[in-house]
Design a protein around this motif. Structure first.
Motif, PDB file in Angstrom:
ATOM      1  N   LEU A  76       0.827  -1.217   0.000  1.00  0.00           N
ATOM      2  CA  LEU A  76       0.000   0.000   0.000  1.00  0.00           C
ATOM      3  C   LEU A  76       0.857   1.261   0.000  1.00  0.00           C
ATOM      4  CD1 LEU A  76      -2.740  -1.125   2.535  1.00  0.00           C
ATOM      5  CD2 LEU A  76      -3.103  -0.596   0.115  1.00  0.00           C
ATOM      6  N   VAL A  77       1.921   1.259   0.784  1.00  0.00           N
ATOM      7  CA  VAL A  77       2.818   2.421   0.810  1.00  0.00           C
ATOM      8  C   VAL A  77       3.488   2.596  -0.550  1.00  0.00           C
ATOM      9  CG1 VAL A  77       4.918   3.379   1.854  1.00  0.00           C
ATOM     10  CG2 VAL A  77       3.204   2.260   3.298  1.00  0.00           C
ATOM     11  N   ARG A  78       3.959   1.482  -1.118  1.00  0.00           N
ATOM     12  CA  ARG A  78       4.655   1.542  -2.407  1.00  0.00           C
ATOM     13  C   ARG A  78       3.730   2.065  -3.513  1.00  0.00           C
ATOM     14  NH1 ARG A  78       6.349  -3.173  -2.203  1.00  0.00           N
ATOM     15  NH2 ARG A  78       8.469  -2.698  -1.472  1.00  0.00           N
ATOM     16  N   HIS A  79       2.447   1.715  -3.442  1.00  0.00           N
ATOM     17  CA  HIS A  79       1.511   2.031  -4.532  1.00  0.00           C
ATOM     18  C   HIS A  79       0.439   3.037  -4.100  1.00  0.00           C
ATOM     19  CE1 HIS A  79       3.186  -1.069  -7.146  1.00  0.00           C
ATOM     20  NE2 HIS A  79       3.133  -1.921  -6.135  1.00  0.00           N
ATOM     21  N   HIS A  80       0.718   3.852  -3.094  1.00  0.00           N
ATOM     22  CA  HIS A  80      -0.349   4.716  -2.576  1.00  0.00           C
ATOM     23  C   HIS A  80      -0.813   5.771  -3.578  1.00  0.00           C
ATOM     24  CE1 HIS A  80       3.191   7.243  -1.429  1.00  0.00           C
ATOM     25  NE2 HIS A  80       2.358   8.255  -1.550  1.00  0.00           N
ATOM     26  N   LEU A  81      -0.030   6.018  -4.644  1.00  0.00           N
ATOM     27  CA  LEU A  81      -0.436   6.983  -5.676  1.00  0.00           C
ATOM     28  C   LEU A  81      -1.084   6.314  -6.891  1.00  0.00           C
ATOM     29  CD1 LEU A  81       2.744   9.263  -5.631  1.00  0.00           C
ATOM     30  CD2 LEU A  81       0.531   9.736  -4.574  1.00  0.00           C
ATOM     31  N   LEU A  82      -1.102   4.986  -6.908  1.00  0.00           N
ATOM     32  CA  LEU A  82      -1.516   4.250  -8.101  1.00  0.00           C
ATOM     33  C   LEU A  82      -2.957   4.542  -8.495  1.00  0.00           C
ATOM     34  CD1 LEU A  82      -0.990   2.040 -10.249  1.00  0.00           C
ATOM     35  CD2 LEU A  82      -1.687   0.344  -8.534  1.00  0.00           C
ATOM     36  N   LEU A  83      -3.889   4.476  -7.559  1.00  0.00           N
ATOM     37  CA  LEU A  83      -5.298   4.636  -7.898  1.00  0.00           C
ATOM     38  C   LEU A  83      -5.592   6.066  -8.338  1.00  0.00           C
ATOM     39  CD1 LEU A  83      -8.311   3.033  -6.123  1.00  0.00           C
ATOM     40  CD2 LEU A  83      -8.403   5.456  -6.733  1.00  0.00           C
ATOM     41  N   SER A  84      -5.060   7.055  -7.610  1.00  0.00           N
ATOM     42  CA  SER A  84      -5.363   8.446  -7.972  1.00  0.00           C
ATOM     43  C   SER A  84      -4.763   8.804  -9.324  1.00  0.00           C
ATOM     44  CB  SER A  84      -4.867   9.405  -6.892  1.00  0.00           C
ATOM     45  OG  SER A  84      -3.468   9.354  -6.766  1.00  0.00           O
ATOM     46  N   MET A  85      -3.551   8.348  -9.603  1.00  0.00           N
ATOM     47  CA  MET A  85      -2.934   8.662 -10.887  1.00  0.00           C
ATOM     48  C   MET A  85      -3.628   7.942 -12.049  1.00  0.00           C
ATOM     49  SD  MET A  85      -0.609  10.979 -10.547  1.00  0.00           S
ATOM     50  CE  MET A  85      -1.798  11.703  -9.397  1.00  0.00           C
ATOM     51  N   THR A  86      -4.069   6.719 -11.807  1.00  0.00           N
ATOM     52  CA  THR A  86      -4.788   5.999 -12.851  1.00  0.00           C
ATOM     53  C   THR A  86      -6.108   6.697 -13.164  1.00  0.00           C
ATOM     54  OG1 THR A  86      -3.807   3.892 -12.161  1.00  0.00           O
ATOM     55  CG2 THR A  86      -5.811   3.782 -13.500  1.00  0.00           C
ATOM     56  N   ALA A  87      -6.847   7.065 -12.135  1.00  0.00           N
ATOM     57  CA  ALA A  87      -8.154   7.700 -12.333  1.00  0.00           C
ATOM     58  C   ALA A  87      -8.030   9.063 -12.988  1.00  0.00           C
ATOM     59  CB  ALA A  87      -8.875   7.820 -10.988  1.00  0.00           C
ATOM     60  N   GLN A  88      -6.989   9.812 -12.602  1.00  0.00           N
ATOM     61  CA  GLN A  88      -6.896  11.204 -13.048  1.00  0.00           C
ATOM     62  C   GLN A  88      -6.083  11.402 -14.326  1.00  0.00           C
ATOM     63  OE1 GLN A  88      -6.846  14.223  -9.534  1.00  0.00           O
ATOM     64  NE2 GLN A  88      -5.737  12.436  -8.796  1.00  0.00           N
ATOM     65  N   LYS A  89      -5.253  10.411 -14.691  1.00  0.00           N
ATOM     66  CA  LYS A  89      -4.381  10.618 -15.846  1.00  0.00           C
ATOM     67  C   LYS A  89      -4.582   9.599 -16.960  1.00  0.00           C
ATOM     68  CE  LYS A  89      -0.363  12.567 -15.103  1.00  0.00           C
ATOM     69  NZ  LYS A  89       1.012  12.912 -14.677  1.00  0.00           N
ATOM     70  N   LYS A  90      -5.345   8.549 -16.686  1.00  0.00           N
ATOM     71  CA  LYS A  90      -5.578   7.540 -17.731  1.00  0.00           C
ATOM     72  C   LYS A  90      -7.050   7.504 -18.106  1.00  0.00           C
ATOM     73  CE  LYS A  90      -1.590   4.603 -16.762  1.00  0.00           C
ATOM     74  NZ  LYS A  90      -1.090   3.222 -16.621  1.00  0.00           N
ATOM     75  N   ASP A  91      -7.325   6.930 -19.246  1.00  0.00           N
ATOM     76  CA  ASP A  91      -8.684   6.843 -19.754  1.00  0.00           C
ATOM     77  C   ASP A  91      -9.352   5.596 -19.179  1.00  0.00           C
ATOM     78  OD1 ASP A  91     -11.026   6.826 -21.130  1.00  0.00           O
ATOM     79  OD2 ASP A  91     -10.147   6.625 -23.137  1.00  0.00           O
ATOM     80  N   ILE A  92     -10.087   5.773 -18.086  1.00  0.00           N
ATOM     81  CA  ILE A  92     -10.676   4.602 -17.424  1.00  0.00           C
ATOM     82  C   ILE A  92     -11.926   4.104 -18.148  1.00  0.00           C
ATOM     83  CG2 ILE A  92      -9.686   5.191 -15.181  1.00  0.00           C
ATOM     84  CD1 ILE A  92     -12.440   6.181 -14.306  1.00  0.00           C
ATOM     85  N   GLY A  93     -12.285   4.775 -19.257  1.00  0.00           N
ATOM     86  CA  GLY A  93     -13.321   4.212 -20.121  1.00  0.00           C
ATOM     87  C   GLY A  93     -12.780   3.109 -21.013  1.00  0.00           C
ATOM     88  N   ASP A  94     -11.466   2.956 -21.019  1.00  0.00           N
ATOM     89  CA  ASP A  94     -10.805   1.935 -21.843  1.00  0.00           C
ATOM     90  C   ASP A  94     -10.675   0.647 -21.025  1.00  0.00           C
ATOM     91  OD1 ASP A  94      -9.105   0.330 -23.298  1.00  0.00           O
ATOM     92  OD2 ASP A  94      -7.713   1.936 -23.819  1.00  0.00           O
ATOM     93  N   PRO A  95     -11.323  -0.438 -21.426  1.00  0.00           N
ATOM     94  CA  PRO A  95     -11.237  -1.689 -20.674  1.00  0.00           C
ATOM     95  C   PRO A  95      -9.811  -2.177 -20.455  1.00  0.00           C
ATOM     96  CG  PRO A  95     -12.987  -1.812 -22.296  1.00  0.00           C
ATOM     97  CD  PRO A  95     -12.238  -0.545 -22.569  1.00  0.00           C
ATOM     98  N   ASP A  96      -8.920  -1.877 -21.401  1.00  0.00           N
ATOM     99  CA  ASP A  96      -7.529  -2.308 -21.231  1.00  0.00           C
ATOM    100  C   ASP A  96      -6.883  -1.639 -20.025  1.00  0.00           C
ATOM    101  OD1 ASP A  96      -7.704  -3.936 -23.441  1.00  0.00           O
ATOM    102  OD2 ASP A  96      -6.894  -2.425 -24.823  1.00  0.00           O
TER     103      ASP A  96
END
Length: 882
Positions: free
Chosen positions: A542-562
């Protein structure tokens, strides 16, 4: 006078004043004296002497002026210094507070003499505060107003009858005027209200040296109460009353001296009375105070860390001393203690040690204190004497203490308690225990990051994160974040996410990746404390990846199933997803409350739900595009049918929509867009639009249906920026008929959710201009950036990548956030014939980190040649704008 030695300044000023024929010359002489003081400050002169010396210089000048007004002598009027000037403490641009004390109400001739004196005082250029009072008026106003009473307590006679001044002092010190118990209670309430105005924290990005918690007012507060209760003229006298030790007095003096240096330097830099450590001044202030950049820490960050650690120590001393006063003034000294165990007892509702040897005999009691406070919530706090005892025994928290299994159990008990976790962690930090028990935490105490994204010091942010997590766990806060509360209260081991919160930023400022370094620290700590290897690895993950969810949601296209499938593969299982989701929301909210909004909440929730679905399918069965589209269509269809729309009308509108459209939008958005389409002319050459308040959020959303040849992104973002809106999302999706669906989500700059109908109509009119214009160019944005943003220079970075699966180019732009930034980028896209598919807008304090999914005019990814040319063009345009 510039070359004068410090102790000769008053005499040199007097000599200059003797030669002065008028007030203008006297003002020039005082300016020269102030310049000499500033030179002495830069040379490192003792700040206490400088602060008192300036008061002495003003004394001399006022005395000279008083003597010039000879008729004032002998008519029963005294010139009295009050407030800070009365204490003999003046900074370069401090207020000069005086009172003209009269034996009786002044007659007309006396009023004229006083008015002439005050006029010349103003002419000297002082920031003057003055009053005219009789002794009776002093007494009456002091009785009615605590502030007046406090000001007069610090009065000092400058000129005039000593007996009149003594009469006033006696009158305002009368037992019936603010007896010490009422004075104490009122002053404590006054401090509480003042702290609340500063959000009850000293760790703001731009603290107030005077008024923020731990600031100069808190030191003055101690002096006022001591003077009222004991008649103590100085803090030194509290030692004789056993209210201060020599060490505590030294820390008070050192803390005051540091804050005085900061304030003195602020006045020199700004040329005015300035008590706020604004970003505008912090870098220059650090240089003036002698700080230099180091390998991993800027000079300004070193200065602010010293500031924050100073005010933390002063806050601790303020709390302890006020509690001592409370025990002496308000509580029963003969109350019988209630024993709790052989180490602790409760007296007057405060926890205290049974004797002075408790900590030396059993160092684990230094942690037990906080566990008892959790277990006995009726206890009001720790007695002041015991707080001092804790401070004197902090040296016992050494490596053997940290390795003691009993202390491991105590700490985990505190962390696992049903109530009081955050409160006790904050108390542990305030008393200095937490930073010694977890040395890595001690290194982030008072550490700031010089940007606009992180609103608090790292330690304060960390404790806010844990506090946010705790609120998810407590039923009484279920209404705030129901979804988070539901998840949190279903967890078997909430301490895992608390520990992740405690360690997620613990390696800030060390150099290297703080997430990786923090993960190593966290895993070692968990294993030392007897947690299973699985749980320890979960905390570390969790510490290592604590930015993973926010960066994915805010910088990637989560409408893309891939994107969803990739994210689900990184998370691995729903338990980790639950922990990460909770930690992410607590972290973002605890970084800067002003930057949290309903749009972020929606993004995070969408990513969570899509990932739950992917994990439910199994990582070997990736999310299917067709299945996602069908679900969204069913949701939108049911909503439209419920609103009375016929199925045939829906099918007619949906015949224009593409699979990419369905992937980009939620069911509720599809239903709204469909309603707009059905009440409009789908063949209109100009197109149509609608704007509404978000149905489940704080912002506004606009949908624009326009011919594909019309480029609306640059123009719409320009007009919205000029109106003072901040854009959080933009999507531009081509339809089957040569038109496109452009949508924008935007909010007021301060994230307020109070847009009235008139404001909404102005926004509609602005978008109507976009729809009616035949010109592709956007109007320049004239609104200036906020003051704080202007203090930062962000290096522009452009990065291209290719989204192979969706045949798009991904462009990431990092630049300083400025009004009109998106419009500038959009204009460059028009010039290069580039179509936007999706824009992910992310503002991190003063930095914009925006991601654009783009294609050329033929719907293909950009060539390398185009990427190179576009990148150079964007850098040139953005540099001109910054």
């Amino acid at each position: 006078m510039q070359d004068a030695t410090q102790d000769r300044l008053p005499e040199l000023l007097l000599a200059a004043l003797a030669d002065c024929g008028n007030v203008a010359a006297a003002r020039a002489a005082m300016r020269e004296a102030d310049a000499a003081l500033a030179d002495r400050f830069r040379e490192g002169a003792d700040i206490t002497e400088l602060v008192h010396l300036r008061a002495t210089l003003v004394d001399k000048l006022l005395g000279w002026l008083w003597d010039r007004h000879g008729p004032l002598n002998g008519i029963g009027i005294a010139l009295v210094a009050v407030g800070g000037y009365g204490r003999g403490e003046l900074h370069p641009c401090s207020d000069i507070d005086i009172m003209l004390l009269t034996s009786s109400s002044p007659d007309e001739s006396q009023q004229q003499l006083i008015a002439a004196l005050v006029t010349e005082l103003w002419d000297l250029g002082f920031d003057l505060g003055h009053s005219v009072r009789t002794v009776e008026q002093c007494r009456d106003e002091a009785r009615a107003d605590l502030t007046v009473a406090t000001t007069l307590m610090e009065a000092r006679l400058l000129r005039g009858p000593e007996n009149l001044f003594a009469e006033m002092v006696s009158a305002v010190a009368a037992p019936d005027i603010w007896p010490s118990d009422r004075f104490f209670e009122a002053k404590v309430e006054e401090q509480r209200a003042r702290h609340h105005r500063y959000d009850d924290t000293a760790y703001k990005l731009e603290p107030n040296v005077k008024g923020s918690p731990g600031g100069l007012r808190d030191i003055q507060m101690i002096g006022w109460v001591a003077k009222r209760h004991f008649g103590a003229a100085t803090l030194d006298e509290l030692i004789a009353h056993h209210f201060l030790s020599q060490g505590q007095l030294r820390r008070l003096r050192e803390g005051q001296a540091y804050l005085w240096r900061v304030r003195f330097a602020l006045h020199i830099l700004t040329g005015r009375r300035e008590d706020r450590l604004l970003f505008d001044h912090q870098t220059n202030l650090a240089e003036l105070l002698g700080y230099e950049d180091a390998a991993y820490t800027l000079a300004v960050e070193q200065m602010m860390q010293r500031y924050y650690r100073t005010v933390m120590d002063l806050s601790r001393l303020n709390e302890m001393l006020l509690q001592l006063f409370e025990e002496a003034i308000l509580l029963d000294p003969d109350a019988t203690p209630e024993p709790l165990n052989e180490r602790f007892q409760v007296k007057n509702d405060y926890l205290q040690t049974a004797n002075d040897q408790v900590f030396s005999r059993d160092p684990s009691a230094l942690l037990e204190v906080f566990l008892i406070l959790q277990q006995r919530p009726e206890i009001r706090g720790v007695s002041a004497w015991t707080v001092g005892l804790i401070k004197r025994h902090l040296y016992l928290i050494d490596e053997s203490f940290r390795q003691d299994p009993r202390n491991h159990r105590l700490f985990l008990q505190i962390l696992r308690a049903e109530e009081g976790v955050t409160h006790q962690l904050r108390r542990m930090n305030l008393y200095g225990v937490l930073g010694l028990y977890i040395p890595a935490f001690g290194r982030i105490v008072g550490r700031m990051q010089y940007d606009l994204f992180h609103a608090y010091t790292v330690d304060e942010h960390t404790l806010f994160v844990v506090s946010n997590l705790r609120r998810f766990a407590l039923n009484r806060f279920d209404h705030e974040f129901p979804h988070c509360s539901q998840i949190m209260q279903s967890l078997d081991k909430a301490e895992i996410v608390y520990l992740a919160g405690l360690f997620h930023d613990i390696a800030k400022g060390r150099g290297g990746d703080h997430s990786e370094l923090g993960a190593t620290d966290a895993q070692a700590f968990c294993l030392e404390h007897g947690m299973s290897e699985y749980d320890a690895k979960t905390v570390a993950w969790l510490v290592r990846h604590h930015l993973l969810l926010s960066m994915t949601a805010q910088k990637k296209d989560i409408g893309d199933p891939d994107v969803i499938n990739e994210f689900a593969g990184l998370v691995g299982d729903k338990m980790r997803l639950n922990y990460l989701y909770l930690l992410t929301i607590a972290d973002v909210r605890g970084t800067n409350p002003k930057l949290w909004n309903s749009w972020k909440a929606t993004l995070f929730r969408d990513l969570y739900n899509l990932t739950v679905r992917a994990l439910r399918n199994g990582l070997e069965n990736p999310v299917d595009r067709a299945e996602l589209i069908q679900d969204k269509q069913e949701t939108a269809m049911q909503s439209l049918l419920d609103d009375g729309v016929s199925e045939s009308s829906i099918s007619e509108a949906w015949s224009l929509l593409t699979d990419d459209y369905y992937l980009r939008y939620r069911g509720a958005e599809i239903a709204w867009h469909t309603q707009v389409m059905l009440r409009s002319d789908l063949n209109s050459p100009k197109g149509f639009f609608d704007v509404r308040r978000q149905t489940s959020g704080d912002g506004l959303e606009a949908v624009l249906y326009t011919p594909r040849t019309k480029r609306t992104f640059a123009q719409t973002t320009s007009l919205l920026a000029e109106l003072g809106m901040t854009i959080v999302d933009a999507r531009i999706v081509p339809l089957k008929n040569g038109y496109s669906m452009d949508t924008f989500v935007f909010m007021e700059l301060d994230m307020r959710n109070d847009v009235d109908e008139a404001r909404l109509e102005r926004i509609r009119n602005a978008i109507r201009q976009v729809m009616n214009t035949t010109d592709d160019s956007a109007k320049p944005v004239t609104r200036p950036p906020p003051r704080q943003v202007r203090m930062f220079s962000t290096e522009i970075a452009i990065h291209f990548d290719e989204d192979i699966a969706s045949r798009r180019t991904i462009l990431e732009i990092i630049a300083g956030d400025r009004p009109g930034l998106l419009s500038t980028i959009g204009q460059a896209f028009i010039e290069y014939g580039i179509n936007i598919d999706t824009a992910k807008i992310l503002t991190i304090g003063e930095r914009a980190e925006d991601v654009f999914y783009i294609m050329d005019e033929n719907g293909k990814p950009l060539s390398q040649k185009t990427c190179d040319a576009l990148g150079d063009h964007l850098i040139e345009k953005l540099k001109r704008q910054s």
